[in-house]
Design a protein around this motif. Structure first.
Motif, PDB file in Angstrom:
ATOM      1  N   LYS A   1       0.888  -0.912   0.158  1.00 40.12           N
ATOM      2  CA  LYS A   1      -0.013  -0.052  -0.127  1.00 40.12           C
ATOM      3  C   LYS A   1       0.947   1.289   0.001  1.00 40.12           C
ATOM      4  O   LYS A   1       0.552   2.370  -0.879  1.00 40.12           O
ATOM      5  CB  LYS A   1      -0.890  -0.033   1.305  1.00 40.12           C
ATOM      6  CG  LYS A   1      -1.944   1.215   1.194  1.00 40.12           C
ATOM      7  CD  LYS A   1      -2.851   1.070   2.492  1.00 40.12           C
ATOM      8  CE  LYS A   1      -3.392   2.406   2.898  1.00 40.12           C
ATOM      9  NZ  LYS A   1      -2.886   3.514   2.301  1.00 40.12           N
TER      10      LYS A   1
ATOM     11  N   VAL B   1       2.051   1.653  -3.588  1.00 42.26           N
ATOM     12  CA  VAL B   1       1.177   2.289  -4.268  1.00 42.26           C
ATOM     13  C   VAL B   1       1.234   3.781  -4.332  1.00 42.26           C
ATOM     14  O   VAL B   1       1.136   4.812  -5.035  1.00 42.26           O
ATOM     15  CB  VAL B   1      -0.220   1.403  -4.157  1.00 42.26           C
ATOM     16  CG1 VAL B   1      -1.350   2.373  -4.801  1.00 42.26           C
ATOM     17  CG2 VAL B   1      -0.048   0.173  -4.533  1.00 42.26           C
TER      18      VAL B   1
ATOM     19  N   GLY C   1       2.004   7.125  -6.494  1.00 42.84           N
ATOM     20  CA  GLY C   1       1.010   7.998  -7.060  1.00 42.84           C
ATOM     21  C   GLY C   1       1.505   9.324  -6.863  1.00 42.84           C
ATOM     22  O   GLY C   1       1.246  10.285  -7.458  1.00 42.84           O
TER      23      GLY C   1
ATOM     24  N   LEU D   1       2.247  12.513  -9.360  1.00 43.58           N
ATOM     25  CA  LEU D   1       1.609  13.958  -9.184  1.00 43.58           C
ATOM     26  C   LEU D   1       2.575  14.831  -9.168  1.00 43.58           C
ATOM     27  O   LEU D   1       2.612  15.965  -9.716  1.00 43.58           O
ATOM     28  CB  LEU D   1       0.706  13.789  -7.853  1.00 43.58           C
ATOM     29  CG  LEU D   1      -0.072  15.082  -7.861  1.00 43.58           C
ATOM     30  CD1 LEU D   1      -0.970  15.425  -8.900  1.00 43.58           C
ATOM     31  CD2 LEU D   1      -0.901  15.000  -6.344  1.00 43.58           C
TER      32      LEU D   1
ATOM     33  N   LEU E   1       4.119  15.214 -12.757  1.00 49.74           N
ATOM     34  CA  LEU E   1       3.015  16.227 -13.514  1.00 49.74           C
ATOM     35  C   LEU E   1       2.953  17.638 -13.197  1.00 49.74           C
ATOM     36  O   LEU E   1       3.345  18.466 -14.198  1.00 49.74           O
ATOM     37  CB  LEU E   1       1.593  15.682 -12.997  1.00 49.74           C
ATOM     38  CG  LEU E   1       0.517  16.127 -14.095  1.00 49.74           C
ATOM     39  CD1 LEU E   1       0.755  15.718 -15.331  1.00 49.74           C
ATOM     40  CD2 LEU E   1      -0.810  15.463 -13.564  1.00 49.74           C
TER      41      LEU E   1
ATOM     42  N   ILE F   1     -10.924   4.782  -8.384  1.00 49.97           N
ATOM     43  CA  ILE F   1     -10.076   4.044  -9.359  1.00 49.97           C
ATOM     44  C   ILE F   1     -10.547   4.388 -10.894  1.00 49.97           C
ATOM     45  O   ILE F   1      -9.728   4.664 -11.599  1.00 49.97           O
ATOM     46  CB  ILE F   1     -10.079   2.485  -9.299  1.00 49.97           C
ATOM     47  CG1 ILE F   1      -9.534   2.422  -7.687  1.00 49.97           C
ATOM     48  CG2 ILE F   1      -9.556   1.797 -10.183  1.00 49.97           C
ATOM     49  CD1 ILE F   1      -9.658   0.809  -7.104  1.00 49.97           C
TER      50      ILE F   1
ATOM     51  N   GLY G   1      -8.870   7.690 -11.578  1.00 49.86           N
ATOM     52  CA  GLY G   1      -7.630   7.442 -11.748  1.00 49.86           C
ATOM     53  C   GLY G   1      -7.298   6.883 -13.292  1.00 49.86           C
ATOM     54  O   GLY G   1      -6.522   7.207 -13.813  1.00 49.86           O
TER      55      GLY G   1
ATOM     56  N   PHE H   1      -5.362   8.352 -16.415  1.00 52.70           N
ATOM     57  CA  PHE H   1      -4.211   7.216 -17.008  1.00 52.70           C
ATOM     58  C   PHE H   1      -4.285   7.298 -18.568  1.00 52.70           C
ATOM     59  O   PHE H   1      -3.544   7.483 -19.316  1.00 52.70           O
ATOM     60  CB  PHE H   1      -4.272   5.886 -16.601  1.00 52.70           C
ATOM     61  CG  PHE H   1      -3.530   4.798 -17.308  1.00 52.70           C
ATOM     62  CD1 PHE H   1      -1.969   4.875 -17.423  1.00 52.70           C
ATOM     63  CD2 PHE H   1      -4.142   3.875 -18.260  1.00 52.70           C
ATOM     64  CE1 PHE H   1      -1.300   4.148 -18.196  1.00 52.70           C
ATOM     65  CE2 PHE H   1      -3.306   3.271 -18.915  1.00 52.70           C
ATOM     66  CZ  PHE H   1      -1.971   3.203 -18.888  1.00 52.70           C
TER      67      PHE H   1
ATOM     68  N   VAL I   1      -7.438  10.683   0.168  1.00 51.05           N
ATOM     69  CA  VAL I   1      -7.079  11.246   1.364  1.00 51.05           C
ATOM     70  C   VAL I   1      -8.230  11.671   2.291  1.00 51.05           C
ATOM     71  O   VAL I   1      -7.883  11.815   3.415  1.00 51.05           O
ATOM     72  CB  VAL I   1      -5.923  12.294   1.070  1.00 51.05           C
ATOM     73  CG1 VAL I   1      -4.900  11.556   0.676  1.00 51.05           C
ATOM     74  CG2 VAL I   1      -6.480  13.369   0.532  1.00 51.05           C
TER      75      VAL I   1
END
Ligand code: HEM
Length: 208
Positions: free
Chosen positions: A36, A39, A43, A47, A50, A112, A115, A119, A163
Motif C-alpha cells: 500500500k 502504491v 501515485g 503527481l 506532473l 479508481i 484514476g 491514465f 485522502v
C-alpha cells in the motif's frame, strides 16, 4: 547536442526514488503494509512529476534558460512511467492479480475509475509526444496537449477521494496546480518578469 549532460542528469535522477522505495520494501522499512505504501508513494511521485512538467514553461519564461524545455518531454514521460508503476503496484500488491478482486474493488473504491481516466489522458499524451506526432498533428498537437490541465484536475480529484480526511497535504498540491494554471492565463503571463539576464544568451549586461 545542447543540454545533453543536463538531459542525462535528469534521466539518471528521475528513477532514484523508485529504487529507494523498492530497497526500503526489501529491508522491511515500509511498515506492516509495504504494498500500500508503494502504491501511495508511486501515485504521489506521479503527481509531483506532473506538476514539475507543468512548471517547465513558466520556469523557462522566468529564467530565460532553454534547459527547462529541453527536459520537459522527458519529465512528462517519467510521470507516465510512475503512473504505470503505480497501477502495476496496485494490481500486484493490492489486488494480487485477481480480476474478480478488481470488480469488488471498483465497487468499493470508485476513485479508481477517476484514476483510470487520468491514465487514458496520460497515455494519449505519451504516445503523441514524439516528433513525428508533432509534425503530423500540427496545430491539433497543441490543443491535444492542453489535456494535461484536465489530467491534473483528474489526478487531484483522484487523490482527494483517497485522502479525504487529510486535506492539508492535498491543498498544497491543489494550490500549486492552480498557481501553475494561472501562470498560463494571458493577462498574468504578460506581467510575468522575463528571463533573468544571467541566463539570457542575447544579453550583454549581467544583471541579477
Ligand atoms: C488506472 C489508473 C489508476 C489506478 C488503478 C490507481 C489506483 C490507486 C489506488 C488504489 C490508490 C490508493 C491506495 C490506498 O491508499 O489505498 C491511489 C492513490 C493515489 N493515486 Fe492512483 N491510480 C490510478 C491513476 C492515477 C494517476 C493517473 C495519478 C496521478 C497522475 C494517480 C495518483 C495517485 C495519488 C496522488 C494517490 C494518493 C497517494 C497518497 O495519498 O499518498 N493515480 N491510486
Amino acid at each position: 547536442m545542447r543540454f545533453r549532460l543536463w538531459r542525462l542528469f535528469v534521466f539518471l535522477v528521475a528513477p532514484i526514488p523508485v529504487g529507494l522505495w523498492l530497497y526500503q520494501a526489501w529491508i522491511f522499512a515500509l511498515g506492516p503494509d509495504p504494498g500500500k505504501v508503494l502504491v501511495d508513494r508511486l501515485g504521489l511521485g506521479a503527481l509531483w512529476l506532473l506538476l514539475i512538467t507543468l512548471s517547465m514553461t513558466p520556469l523557462q519564461k522566468l529564467t530565460g534558460w532553454g534547459g527547462w524545455i529541453a527536459v520537459r518531454r522527458q519529465v512528462g514521460l517519467w510521470c507516465f512511467t510512475y503512473v504505470m508503476l503505480h497501477i502495476s503496484a496496485y494490481a500486484v500488491f493490492l489486488l494480487g492479480l485477481d480480476m474478480q478482486q478488481l470488480l469488488i474493488d471498483l465497487g468499493k473504491r470508485p476513485y479508481i475509475f477517476v484514476g483510470a481516466l487520468g491514465f487514458c489522458g496520460l497515455l494519449a499524451l505519451a504516445v503523441t509526444s514524439n516528433r513525428f506526432s508533432v509534425r503530423r498533428l500540427g496545430k491539433r498537437w497543441k490543443q491535444l496537449h492542453r489535456l494535461v490541465y484536465a489530467i491534473l484536475a483528474i489526478a487531484l480529484l483522484h487523490m482527494l477521494w483517497v485522502v479525504r480526511a487529510d486535506m492539508a497535504e492535498w491543498s498544497g498540491y491543489a494550490v500549486t496546480g492552480i498557481g501553475l494554471l494561472l501562470l498560463r492565463v494571458p493577462i498574468v503571463e504578460r506581467y510575468l518578469p522575463r528571463g533573468f539576464a544571467l541566463f539570457r544568451r542575447d544579453d550583454k549586461k549581467v544583471s541579477i
